[in-house]
Structures are given as C-alpha cells and as structure tokens.
Design a protein around this motif. Sequence first.
Motif, PDB file in Angstrom:
ATOM      1  N   VAL B 148      51.785 -83.797 -32.168  1.00 26.88           N
ATOM      2  CA  VAL B 148      50.677 -83.325 -31.421  1.00 26.88           C
ATOM      3  C   VAL B 148      49.264 -83.339 -32.480  1.00 26.88           C
ATOM      4  N   PRO B 149      48.230 -83.771 -31.641  1.00 27.17           N
ATOM      5  CA  PRO B 149      47.501 -83.958 -31.960  1.00 27.17           C
ATOM      6  C   PRO B 149      46.585 -82.710 -32.096  1.00 27.17           C
ATOM      7  N   GLU B 150      45.728 -82.058 -33.068  1.00 29.90           N
ATOM      8  CA  GLU B 150      44.947 -81.165 -33.802  1.00 29.90           C
ATOM      9  C   GLU B 150      43.801 -80.545 -32.666  1.00 29.90           C
ATOM     10  N   GLY B 151      43.426 -79.629 -32.309  1.00 30.02           N
ATOM     11  CA  GLY B 151      42.501 -79.304 -31.919  1.00 30.02           C
ATOM     12  C   GLY B 151      42.907 -79.012 -30.421  1.00 30.02           C
ATOM     13  N   PRO B 190      47.877 -75.612 -31.469  1.00 30.91           N
ATOM     14  CA  PRO B 190      47.695 -76.605 -33.071  1.00 30.91           C
ATOM     15  C   PRO B 190      46.208 -76.154 -33.012  1.00 30.91           C
ATOM     16  N   LYS B 191      45.166 -75.113 -34.237  1.00 34.78           N
ATOM     17  CA  LYS B 191      44.157 -76.280 -34.373  1.00 34.78           C
ATOM     18  C   LYS B 191      44.033 -76.917 -35.847  1.00 34.78           C
ATOM     19  N   THR B 192      44.765 -76.576 -37.072  1.00 31.99           N
ATOM     20  CA  THR B 192      44.081 -77.617 -37.177  1.00 31.99           C
ATOM     21  C   THR B 192      45.822 -78.349 -37.872  1.00 31.99           C
ATOM     22  N   ALA B 193      45.704 -79.100 -38.963  1.00 31.71           N
ATOM     23  CA  ALA B 193      46.921 -80.105 -38.703  1.00 31.71           C
ATOM     24  C   ALA B 193      47.919 -79.985 -40.095  1.00 31.71           C
ATOM     25  N   GLU B 220      43.727 -85.745 -34.528  1.00 32.26           N
ATOM     26  CA  GLU B 220      43.686 -86.706 -33.154  1.00 32.26           C
ATOM     27  C   GLU B 220      43.826 -88.065 -33.026  1.00 32.26           C
ATOM     28  N   ALA B 221      42.701 -89.066 -34.036  1.00 29.50           N
ATOM     29  CA  ALA B 221      42.918 -90.457 -34.384  1.00 29.50           C
ATOM     30  C   ALA B 221      44.179 -90.482 -34.950  1.00 29.50           C
TER      31      ALA B 221
END
Lengths: 527, 237
Positions: B148-151, B190-193, B220-221
Amino acid sequence: MSSTMVTGSVETHHAAGSGFSLKEWVFTTDHKRVAVLYMVGAFAAFLVAGIMAILMRTELASLGPTVTDNPSAYNTWLYFHGAAMILGYQIPALTGFFANYYVPLMIGAKDVAFPRVNALSVWLFWMGIVVALLTFVIPDPPDIMWTGYPPYSIITGGNTAFYTFTVLLMGFSSIAAGVNFITTIIYMRAPGMTWSKLNIFIWCTLAAFIIQIIFVPVLGVAVTMLSLDKYLGTHFFNAAAGGSALIYENLFWFYSHPAVYVIFLPAVGLIYEIVATFARNRIFNHMKMVYYGIFGVLALTGVVWAHHLYTAGIPNWMVLIHVFTTLMISIPVGLLMIGLVGTLYKGSIQYATPMLYAAGFLFLFLIGGLTGIPNAMSAIYMHLTDTYWMPGHFHYVMAVSMTTAILGGTYYVLPKMTGRMYSETLGKLGFFLFFIGVNITFMFTLIMGVKGLPRRYYDYQQFPELEWMQQWATIGSYIILLGALVVLVSWLHCVFFGKKVGPNPWGSRSLEWTHAPRPPSGNFGGR
Amino acid sequence: MKIFKRLIAGGALLLPAAVSEAAEGGAAVPDITEGWHHLWQELLLDITIIGIIFAAVTLYLLIRYRRRKEGEEGKASRLSPLASLGWVLIPAFIFLADDVFLAAKNFELWNKMREVPEGAYEVKVEAYMWGWDITYPGGATATNEIRVPEGTPIKVSLTSRDVVHSFFIPDFKVKWDTVPGMETYLWFYPKTAGEHVMTCAEFCGVLHSSMHGKVIVMPEAEFENWIEENTPRNKEA
Ligand code: HEM
Ligand SMILES: [Cu+2]
Ligand SMILES: [Cu+2]
C-alpha cells in the motif's frame, strides 16, 4: 434454624454409612451422594483438561514444534481443554456438586424435590464426560474449539458429532437439575425458612438455574443444527445455500455469555458463605446485594451476548446497544464485590485455607473484572479480540477466580463431608503455589495479547519476539501444576488420615453446620 | 502532532488532547491507530485507579480485621435503611457515570473506525484456508503481501472463500472477520513506509497459526511503479 434441629449422633451415621457398596452409589438418590458423584466427575474433567493445558503450555514454550509437529494435535487439546473446563468442570462443580451438597441442608429440606431426576442429572453428566473423553480414542477427534463455529465445524474432517452429543448430554443434565433445584428452593424450605432468611448461596444458585433453563435450550438447538448441517445435508449455516454462519455465532453466544454467570453466581455465593463464616460477620447489606446484585445480573445477562461479536459482521446498531449493556453489567457485579469486601469490615478474620482462597478470589476477580472493561468497548476490543488478551482476561475472571471458589469451597465442606480435618500446612502451601502460578501465567498472557498475538495458535513464527513471555507463562503453569498436586495430596490425606472433627469446626452460624458431620440420608435426623 | 504525542506520553489529562486533535484536523483523515493508543492509555489509567483503590481497601480490611484472639466475633452492625440504600445507589451511580463516560469515548473512536474516509484506496482481500488473496483496483493481484502507498487511507474489502477467518494487522489496531457469503470491510491509515505483520485471528483449522502475511507500506512513487508493473493489461502490452 436453631440447633434443636440436630438429632442423630455421629456414631449412628457412621454405622449407616459404613462399608462401600458400588450398588448403593450407582443407584443413590441421596443428594449428598449425588454431590460426591458430581465432585468426582468434575475434578476428573479438571484433571484431564489441566493435563491438556500443560501440554499446550509446553508446546508454546519454544518457537516451532516442541511436543508435537502436528497442529491438529494442539487444536484437539485446546478443544478438549475449553469444552471440558467449562461444561465438564466448572458448571458441574458449582451447579452439581455444591448445589447438591448445600441446597437441601441450607434450606432445611430432607432432600431435593425429585431425587430420581437428580440421579438422572448426574448420570447424564457422567455420560457427557465419557463422550468428551472419547476425544482421545476416536481416530478423527473434534478440532473445532469449544465454540464450534461453522462453516469450519461442518467441513472439517474432525468428528463434530461428538461435540454436539457432549453439549447435549451436559445440557439435558443441566435442564433436569434446573427444574429440580428451582422446585426445591421454592417448595421444600423448612417452616420458618422465609425468602429473606435464605443464604446468599441459595439465591445465587436459584439465579444460576433460572439462567440455565432459559438459555441452555438455545445452545442445544445451535449445536444440533451444526450436526444436521454436517451429517444430514441441511443448510442452516451454509452461505452458498442462503444460510449464515452468523446465525450460529449469535445463538452460541446467546447461551454462552449467560453461562459465564451460571458459573459466576454460585461461585460468588460460595465466597460469600466462606467470608461470612471466617470473618464471623454479618453479610454486608445482605438483601440489597441479593436484589440489586444478583437480580441485576439476571436482568442483564440475556442482552450482552453480542460483545463477543463486535467485529463479526453484525449490524452496527447491535454493537451500539451491546457496548452499553455490557458496561452496565459492571454495576451489579461491582455491587456484589462491594458486599464481599464490606463483609470484612469489623470482622474477625480467621485465615484458614478456605478464607485464603476467598481472599485470593477478591484480587484475581478484581483483575479479571477490570480487564473486562476494555473488552466491552468496541473500539478497543477491535485490537484485543481473539488475541491472548482474551484468554488472559477470562482465565482471570472465570477460569482462575471461579477455581479459587471451587477449591476454597471444597476445603470448606471437606470436614462436613468426611468428618475429618485437612492439614492446614498442605492447604496453605497449595494455595500459595496456585496463586503465584496463575498470576505469572496469565499476566504474561494478557501482555502478549496487547502485543497482538492471536489466540488458538499452535505456533507463532510471525511473533518471535514474544518467545520469552511464552516461556514465563509456561513456567507459571508448572507452578500451578505443582499447586494442584499439593491440593490433591491434601485432600487424600484428609480423607484417610485427617483428625476427626465435630459438627461445626468453623463455628458457622448457618443452618447446614448445625447437624452432625456426614449427615445421614434424609438429613435432619431423618430416617 | 508533537503536542498530541506529549500528552499521550503524559498519560493523564487526556481531555485536552481530544480537543486539539479536532482543532488540528478539520476534514483531515483521523488517525485511528493513534486514537486507539490514546483511548487505551486513558482506559489503563481508569482501570488502574479503580483497581488500586479496591485492592488497597481490600488489603487493609484483610489485615486490619484479622482474628487476634480465639472466639472473637465480628462486630459489624446492621446498616440503617438509608445507609443500606446509599451503599447501593452511590456506587451504582459512580459506576454508571464511568460507564457513560467510557461509552461516549468509545463511540467517538468507533465511528471513525467504521467510517472509511473519502478518497481511501481500496484493496480487496479474500481469505481462504490458509492464506490471503489480494486484488488491486487495476486488477493486479498478490498473495499474502499487501502493498500500500504511504500517507493514504486504505480500505480493505473482505470476503471469504471457505470458512470464517479474521483479518488482523496488530500494528494498526484493526481487525475484522471475513464471513462466507458476506462482504465486510475495515480501513487503516499507514503514515510511514515500513513492514507490518498481518495475520489470521479467527480459528480456521489446522494451519490457522500459519495464515499470516505482510502489509508493506511503500513510498507513494515506489508503489505507483509496483502497481504499474503488476497490473495485467500493462503486463500484456
Ligand atoms: C489453571 C491452569 C490453566 C492453564 C495453564 C490454562 C492454559 C490455557 C491455554 C494455554 C489455553 C490456550 C491458549 C490458546 O492457544 O489460545 C487455554 C484456553 C482456554 N482455557 Fe485454560 N488454562 C487453565 C485453566 C483453565 C480453567 C480452570 C478453565 C475453566 C473455565 C479454562 C478455560 C479455558 C478456555 C475456555 C479456553 C479457550 C479455549 C478456546 O480457545 O476455544 N482454563 N487455557
Ligand atoms: Cu483464517
Ligand atoms: Cu485462522
């Protein structure tokens, strides 16, 4: 309740009871013998289920296989442990053993209302124990946990029918006992034994049996539907055919939450009797505790079941209602605790073994009750449910607390049942081992739950950092085992070598102690 | 956010924290994991206080009123009707007040937990004996590893192929059952990787304890790249 009711002398009873006759025991309808039959069955279940606990705890002591490399073996131990501890040990010990021994004696009755039905109850219970024990003999034992959730219980290769029949036998036994004891308490009280003079244990037992006859049939229906689905092709719980697993989950907890109070009420009643006797004190706020505490529990017990299902997929409005009712049930339970603690005030507490267990109960139940509050709150529960927090909580609140009541209660009646006194040294040693052991085991169990370890795990590769806590919990369980052995030795020692005692070794003011030890058949100087 | 954390560390006096959170966020995504920790701390404080009071009183009475000489009797007198009612109503009222307070706190967080924020990224998870099949909006699939992407708030739609399981991510404090014939859901933020354990929490048979996987939170990228590579239509092209 005067001592004038005491007639018969110690000698005549011994004469009547001398010589062991198997036939007499099998065909007995005497409530005190039925009590002994319940006692033996219940403690046998406790022993075997306890061995399963030790096996599980040993398996968990190291990451990876320890005792067995077959997870199914662990699952079967856990199935047996849960089912036997609740259905085979705690419920029968409290509503079978103690109810049978005390109810007629405390209300001044010659026996229960229907002595033959009483014999039927105890033998149904024994059949249930035997069917449960077959778990270890049949090739495909049940592996569905004591909750038996479908669809797993329907598609498993394990023998779900044994689960169904164990529950049904125990259930019929409870219903028969319920009818019997409710009738006994209403109609068989001695002249002058008015409702307000009844011991608190009688009130608790009455309430427990009312719960049993209302709710047991629901469990009976649920487990019967399981076997119908599995063996006869019905689709009650089969989603593909329009059924739903949630129906079962609701039916199951609709009984099994009240079952907790079936265990709690008589246990707390016993603790009241013990505290009142050993503190030589009047029960604090007696009738108010009965009316508000016991009846409060009775009123709420049927409307809190969905707190087991907050994350199971039930509608949100059900969650909202049950959060509130569940928090509310802390009120009557809290009152019952205040009554117990209040009974200590200005008392003169003698620390014999039963009183030590009662004191232990006050602390263990406190931890159990307080760790229940987070469970009531759905948002907190979301993380805690189905983790080790739950076994941590319910071992404190039920398994262990109610065991202090059962063990303490047994030490309390032992001089009455056998006419002999146990050794205080052994009694106290057993208590302290038990008390220390359970706190080590279940404190770590609670903490592992907060860390997120799910329950019913044969292994925990994904949580290697918890291994050291598992090991402490295992060490604790060995201390408990040691304590249990000391308890057993102390009982055997008492039965065979204990010092002879008079009718009222504890100086209790309650009716059942006013007549001779080993009361004869028919109780109050009966024929 | 710093103030918020400090207040949690402080343990006590948590009411102002709730206010600051509301003031700060506006329409922002509520952090339900943080919210759980926050309420948990508060609750621990609540039950510890009750526990200590009860235990201290019990211990005091147990010691103070031990029997000092043979044949001594208890001396408690019967409560007056007023006192006897008071000993029911006052504790009942205190418990009730605490219950209402806790229930209110609970619902505040619970509502956030059950209301998926707008713009959440939806991942479908199907549980089976014994693993998790994951499907992304574009059609990418995976087993036992949820990326999943962070943030971004993540909604997980849950179904089951066979029996009841329960989807549980301990680090995010979320869990929900997967029930045959139903679609259930949960969401987390999820806020951080980083990597987190995801595991089954409802008994589902022999390998229940091995039914685990990972939640991998990616920048994210990186996540965009990964999903690009794994979406079937792109693969074929
Ligand atoms: C005192 C010694 C005891 C020990 C060391 C012990 C230990 C355990 C362990 C290790 C588990 C399994 C945890 C898991 O894998 O999820 C368990 C579960 C359980 N225990 Fe005990 N236990 C004890 C006594 C009792 C008693 C007296 C009861 C009576 C009610 C009881 C009732 C249960 C139940 C209902 C479960 C859950 C079964 C399930 O998950 O289906 N235990 N216990
Ligand atoms: Cu599963
Ligand atoms: Cu599972």
